[in-house]
Design an enzyme around this catalytic site. Sequence first.
Site, mmCIF file in Angstrom:
data_model
loop_
_atom_site.group_PDB
_atom_site.id
_atom_site.type_symbol
_atom_site.label_atom_id
_atom_site.label_comp_id
_atom_site.label_asym_id
_atom_site.label_seq_id
_atom_site.Cartn_x
_atom_site.Cartn_y
_atom_site.Cartn_z
ATOM 1 N N LYS A 32 72.942 51.990 0.784
ATOM 2 C CA LYS A 32 73.295 51.980 2.203
ATOM 3 C C LYS A 32 72.074 51.677 3.036
ATOM 4 O O LYS A 32 71.022 52.269 2.765
ATOM 5 C CB LYS A 32 73.829 53.365 2.555
ATOM 6 C CG LYS A 32 74.184 53.582 3.984
ATOM 7 C CD LYS A 32 74.614 55.000 4.192
ATOM 8 C CE LYS A 32 74.834 55.234 5.663
ATOM 9 N NZ LYS A 32 75.093 56.603 5.961
ATOM 10 N N LYS A 35 69.636 55.651 0.208
ATOM 11 C CA LYS A 35 69.966 55.556 1.627
ATOM 12 C C LYS A 35 68.674 55.332 2.393
ATOM 13 O O LYS A 35 67.757 56.157 2.349
ATOM 14 C CB LYS A 35 70.639 56.840 2.098
ATOM 15 C CG LYS A 35 70.907 56.850 3.597
ATOM 16 C CD LYS A 35 71.714 58.066 4.001
ATOM 17 C CE LYS A 35 71.938 58.083 5.499
ATOM 18 N NZ LYS A 35 72.746 59.232 5.914
ATOM 19 N N ARG A 89 75.813 57.164 15.173
ATOM 20 C CA ARG A 89 75.335 58.430 15.747
ATOM 21 C C ARG A 89 76.056 58.738 17.045
ATOM 22 O O ARG A 89 76.220 59.898 17.403
ATOM 23 C CB ARG A 89 73.815 58.400 15.883
ATOM 24 C CG ARG A 89 73.175 58.390 14.488
ATOM 25 C CD ARG A 89 71.669 58.331 14.482
ATOM 26 N NE ARG A 89 71.192 58.150 13.105
ATOM 27 C CZ ARG A 89 69.962 57.793 12.766
ATOM 28 N NH1 ARG A 89 69.056 57.601 13.708
ATOM 29 N NH2 ARG A 89 69.631 57.642 11.501
HETATM 30 C C1 PBG Z 1 74.512 61.092 8.011
HETATM 31 C C2 PBG Z 1 75.183 59.766 7.970
HETATM 32 C C3 PBG Z 1 74.845 58.632 8.717
HETATM 33 C C4 PBG Z 1 75.737 57.638 8.352
HETATM 34 C C5 PBG Z 1 76.606 58.170 7.407
HETATM 35 N N1 PBG Z 1 76.246 59.485 7.177
HETATM 36 C C6 PBG Z 1 73.848 58.456 9.783
HETATM 37 C C7 PBG Z 1 72.439 58.757 9.570
HETATM 38 O O1 PBG Z 1 71.947 58.924 8.460
HETATM 39 O O2 PBG Z 1 71.745 58.825 10.584
HETATM 40 C C8 PBG Z 1 75.729 56.245 8.920
HETATM 41 C C9 PBG Z 1 76.970 55.447 8.753
HETATM 42 C C10 PBG Z 1 77.044 54.256 9.649
HETATM 43 O O3 PBG Z 1 76.075 53.890 10.337
HETATM 44 O O4 PBG Z 1 78.120 53.642 9.672
HETATM 45 N N2 PBG Z 1 75.375 62.142 7.952
#
Ligand code: PBG
Length: 334
Positions: A258, A205, A215
Amino acid sequence: MRTLRLMRRLVHRPRRLRRSPALRNLVRETQLSVHDFILPLFVSEKLDHRRPIASMPGVFQLSVKEIADEARAAQDLGVQAVLLFGIPEQKDEQASGAYAESGVIQKALRAMKSKCPELVAITDVCLCEYMSHGHCGVTRIDGDHFHVLNDETVELLVKTSLSHAAAGADMVAPSDMMDGRIGAIREALDSAGFDQTGIISYAAKFASSFYGPFREAAESPPRFGDRRSYQMDIANASEALREVALDIDEGADIVMVKPALPYLDILWRVHERFGKPTAVYHVSGEYAMVKSAVEKRLLEERAAVLEIMTALKRAGANIIITYWARELAKWLQE
Ligand code: PBG
């Protein structure tokens, strides 16, 4: 004249196979199926009725009482799996809403499991939505610096995973990027008798700028600093492979890359190298980008989305997490 005649005797004419729709179908290498997709759903403890998310047209925060019907409707379209994100009534410094017996996800899971038990229920395991500061872990502040404490965070992630499993989650998906959390969660699930609860690990990630709209949707922007001390540097590919290897070693059933389109090279390498079920998350910013181009009539939505999803699958994704899962289910039936 001579070259012209040679041209006429060409043996290789790849275009022969592109002459008609049926011929093109016959030799198509990548087929999308509704079974490829996971639909993310946002459920908020603060709502009585759904609320649109401004930055993600077509995506809503749902109330706890709406979630089961929404999940059921998706299942009726052919969607087999959903990924749940929770927005709690209250946040604190220990993310207690994440592992509360009657937390938002726990309530949503029970409702979903009574209404559509066959639908695969996957839960996001992360603390950012439940922490008052919005970071994905327990934080210590030293003067101008803050640290996210790894092992203290892993303990809370373990508690959260156990409570999701107890409430009926089929799989948990830790998205925090702490070290060692997959092994810790696997061990705890096994010793509590949840050996059939799977783990999708957000293994690679990246600290991406494409999470912005999410967010807003999950009400989880960090109040200070950013996530670069735990999410991966966007420039690193070998490190991504090492992260994936560790998570597989610790017991991940499915590994995830991701975001999606800017990281196709990573996706390809992860799938080629490990041959594990490989998921990719087409994230909020990627979704919003296409949606706004569609609104401006710069792109045709269906064709653009099918092209993106085909690219992800061609690059090695077995599973695609996408906000278009429902529409895709319809488009693939037509
Ligand atoms: C964190 C999380 C995020 C996303 C999924 N789980 C955001 C981050 O890491 O700031 C992002 C998913 C998206 O942008 O569609 N719990």
